[in-house]
Design a protein around this motif. Structure first.
Motif, PDB file in Angstrom:
ATOM      1  N   LYS A 284      -3.394   4.111 -33.542  1.00 58.27           N
ATOM      2  CA  LYS A 284      -3.159   3.074 -34.553  1.00 58.27           C
ATOM      3  C   LYS A 284      -1.707   3.031 -35.020  1.00 58.27           C
ATOM      4  CE  LYS A 284      -7.881   3.124 -36.157  1.00 58.27           C
ATOM      5  NZ  LYS A 284      -8.784   2.960 -37.260  1.00 58.27           N
ATOM      6  N   LYS A 285      -0.852   3.790 -34.369  1.00 62.73           N
ATOM      7  CA  LYS A 285       0.564   3.858 -34.741  1.00 62.73           C
ATOM      8  C   LYS A 285       1.433   3.187 -33.687  1.00 62.73           C
ATOM      9  CE  LYS A 285       0.207   6.557 -38.380  1.00 62.73           C
ATOM     10  NZ  LYS A 285       0.668   6.194 -39.691  1.00 62.73           N
TER      11      LYS A 285
ATOM     12  N   LYS B 106       0.159  -3.246 -36.303  1.00 66.74           N
ATOM     13  CA  LYS B 106      -0.527  -4.490 -36.647  1.00 66.74           C
ATOM     14  C   LYS B 106       0.172  -5.606 -35.894  1.00 66.74           C
ATOM     15  CE  LYS B 106      -1.582  -2.982 -41.320  1.00 66.74           C
ATOM     16  NZ  LYS B 106      -1.152  -3.018 -42.698  1.00 66.74           N
TER      17      LYS B 106
ATOM     18  N   GLU C 125       5.200   3.373 -37.734  1.00 64.79           N
ATOM     19  CA  GLU C 125       4.408   2.658 -38.727  1.00 64.79           C
ATOM     20  C   GLU C 125       3.016   2.398 -38.166  1.00 64.79           C
ATOM     21  OE1 GLU C 125       5.197  -1.467 -39.646  1.00 64.79           O
ATOM     22  OE2 GLU C 125       6.228  -1.764 -37.753  1.00 64.79           O
ATOM     23  N   THR C 126       2.123   1.908 -39.013  1.00 66.21           N
ATOM     24  CA  THR C 126       0.798   1.506 -38.565  1.00 66.21           C
ATOM     25  C   THR C 126       0.944   0.241 -37.738  1.00 66.21           C
ATOM     26  OG1 THR C 126      -0.193   2.468 -40.538  1.00 66.21           O
ATOM     27  CG2 THR C 126      -1.515   0.871 -39.331  1.00 66.21           C
TER      28      THR C 126
END
Length: 140
Positions: A116-117, A88, A85-86
């Motif tokens: 960014k993954k 965050k 997933e991305t």
């Protein structure tokens, strides 16, 4: 949040905890052209001089024959998901909460961030729970 989920069989074996022990185990797979999806290896503190390796993503007769010849065996007790997933803040916790709320108990977790993954290797007790976990994550 969008998850990309892949399910893998887990292959495992004990290895000698010595310089080159893991490399020796993996050499036949490399010669056979095996392209692994994940690999986790560690010492076994309760068994001095021994380690354990878990890997997944084996496909094809040549790779599976090389794995068996290297002492690896497909586990009937462990299945694994590769979840991407991305990345965050709190991403891993959100994924774990979804699985927990669905009543899925994890056997193990490895996580890493690249760019960014984020990628998780989620080890689960058995294929049925892995199928359930994959369904939960894909529908999130």
């Amino acid at each position: 949040m969008a998850y990309t989920v892949s399910k893998f069989d887990v292959w495992t074996t004990e290895i000698t905890d010595r310089v080159g022990g893991l490399a020796t185990t993996l050499e036949p797979l490399a010669r056979a052209g095996a392209d692994l999806a994940f690999l986790v290896a560690r010492r076994q503190p309760h068994k001095p001089g021994r380690g354990v390796v878990f890997l997944g993503g084996l496909s094809g007769a040549k790779a599976t024959k090389a794995a068996a010849g290297s002492g690896l065996a497909k586990s009937n007790e462990i299945a694994a998901l590769r979840v991407e997933e991305t990345n965050k803040p709190g991403s891993c916790h959100k994924m774990l909460r979804l699985l927990s709320d669905a009543g899925i108990n994890l056997r193990g977790l490895s996580a890493t961030v690249t760019g960014k993954k984020c990628v998780y290797i989620v080890a689960i007790d058995g294929a049925a729970d892995a199928d359930k976990a994959a369904k939960v994550l894909r529908s999130a």
